[in-house]
Design a protein around this motif. Structure first.
Motif, mmCIF file in Angstrom:
data_model
loop_
_atom_site.group_PDB
_atom_site.id
_atom_site.type_symbol
_atom_site.label_atom_id
_atom_site.label_comp_id
_atom_site.label_asym_id
_atom_site.label_seq_id
_atom_site.Cartn_x
_atom_site.Cartn_y
_atom_site.Cartn_z
ATOM 1 N N LEU A 17 0.815 -1.211 0.000
ATOM 2 C CA LEU A 17 0.000 0.000 0.000
ATOM 3 C C LEU A 17 0.851 1.264 0.000
ATOM 4 N N ALA A 21 0.587 4.146 -2.737
ATOM 5 C CA ALA A 21 0.501 5.563 -2.389
ATOM 6 C C ALA A 21 1.565 6.360 -3.138
ATOM 7 N N LEU A 49 -4.837 12.108 -0.512
ATOM 8 C CA LEU A 49 -5.186 10.695 -0.328
ATOM 9 C C LEU A 49 -3.940 9.812 -0.311
ATOM 10 N N SER A 50 -2.953 10.154 -1.123
ATOM 11 C CA SER A 50 -1.711 9.378 -1.140
ATOM 12 C C SER A 50 -0.987 9.468 0.200
ATOM 13 N N LEU A 53 -2.999 7.460 2.747
ATOM 14 C CA LEU A 53 -2.795 6.027 2.532
ATOM 15 C C LEU A 53 -1.424 5.591 3.038
ATOM 16 N N SER A 57 -0.797 3.053 6.107
ATOM 17 C CA SER A 57 -0.065 1.833 5.771
ATOM 18 C C SER A 57 1.119 1.626 6.699
#
Length: 153
Positions: A17, A21, A49-50, A53, A57
Motif C-alpha cells: 500500500l 501511495a 489521499l496518497s 494512505l 499503511s
C-alpha cells in the motif's frame, strides 16, 4: 520476537500500500492543467489521499495485528465486489458525472453491506449531495456533470 502469519501478511500489505501511495502521488504530481478555476488545483486531492494512505499503511508495517487470518470466501467475494464497484465508478465518473455515479456507487456499496434498499437509497442521495456541496461550495472544486448533461450552475 517471532512473526505470526497474520503479522507478516499485515506488513506485506502495508508495504504494498505504501508503494501504491507512492505511485498515486507520482501521477498526481505529474498532473499539469494549463488553467484551473479551482483554488486547490487538481493535484491536492490525490496527493492528500496518497499521504493518508501512506501514513495508515505505516501502521500496518509497524503495528501489525495480533490475530491475522485471511477472510472467508463470502467476505473475499464481497471485497472483490467493492473493488469492482469502485472500478466502475472510476470508469463512469466523467461520462455520467459526479452526481449519478456517486449516488449509484454509494447505493451499491450500502447494499453490498446489507443495508435495506431504502437506507441504501437515502445514504446514496445524502452522501452524494453532502459531498457535492463540500467539494463545490466548501473547497471550490468543479465536478464533472457528465457528457450527457449540460453544465448547471
Amino acid at each position: 520476537m517471532t512473526l505470526h502469519k497474520g503479522q507478516a501478511a499485515d506488513r506485506i500489505l502495508g508495504i504494498v500500500l505504501i508503494g501504491l501511495a507512492a505511485f498515486a502521488a507520482i501521477h498526481a504530481l505529474n498532473l499539469h492543467v494549463p488553467f484551473s478555476y479551482e483554488p486547490v488545483g487538481p493535484k491536492a486531492f490525490p496527493l492528500g489521499l496518497s499521504v493518508l494512505l501512506a501514513l495508515l499503511s505505516l501502521v500496518l508495517v509497524f503495528r501489525p495485528g495480533e490475530n491475522g487470518h485471511w477472510p472467508d470466501k463470502a467476505l473475499s467475494l464481497k471485497l472483490l465486489a467493492v473493488l469492482g464497484v469502485l472500478l466502475v465508478y472510476a470508469l463512469l465518473f466523467t461520462r455520467l458525472g459526479f452526481l449519478i455515479t456517486t449516488c449509484f456507487t454509494v447505493l451499491a456499496l450500502a447494499r453490498l453491506f446489507e443495508a435495506s434498499w431504502l437506507k441504501a437509497a437515502m445514504a446514496g442521495v445524502l452522501m452524494t449531495l453532502g459531498s457535492y456541496y463540500l467539494f463545490t461550495q466548501g473547497l471550490g472544486i468543479a465536478l464533472p456533470y457528465g457528457r450527457w448533461l449540460p453544465a448547471v450552475g
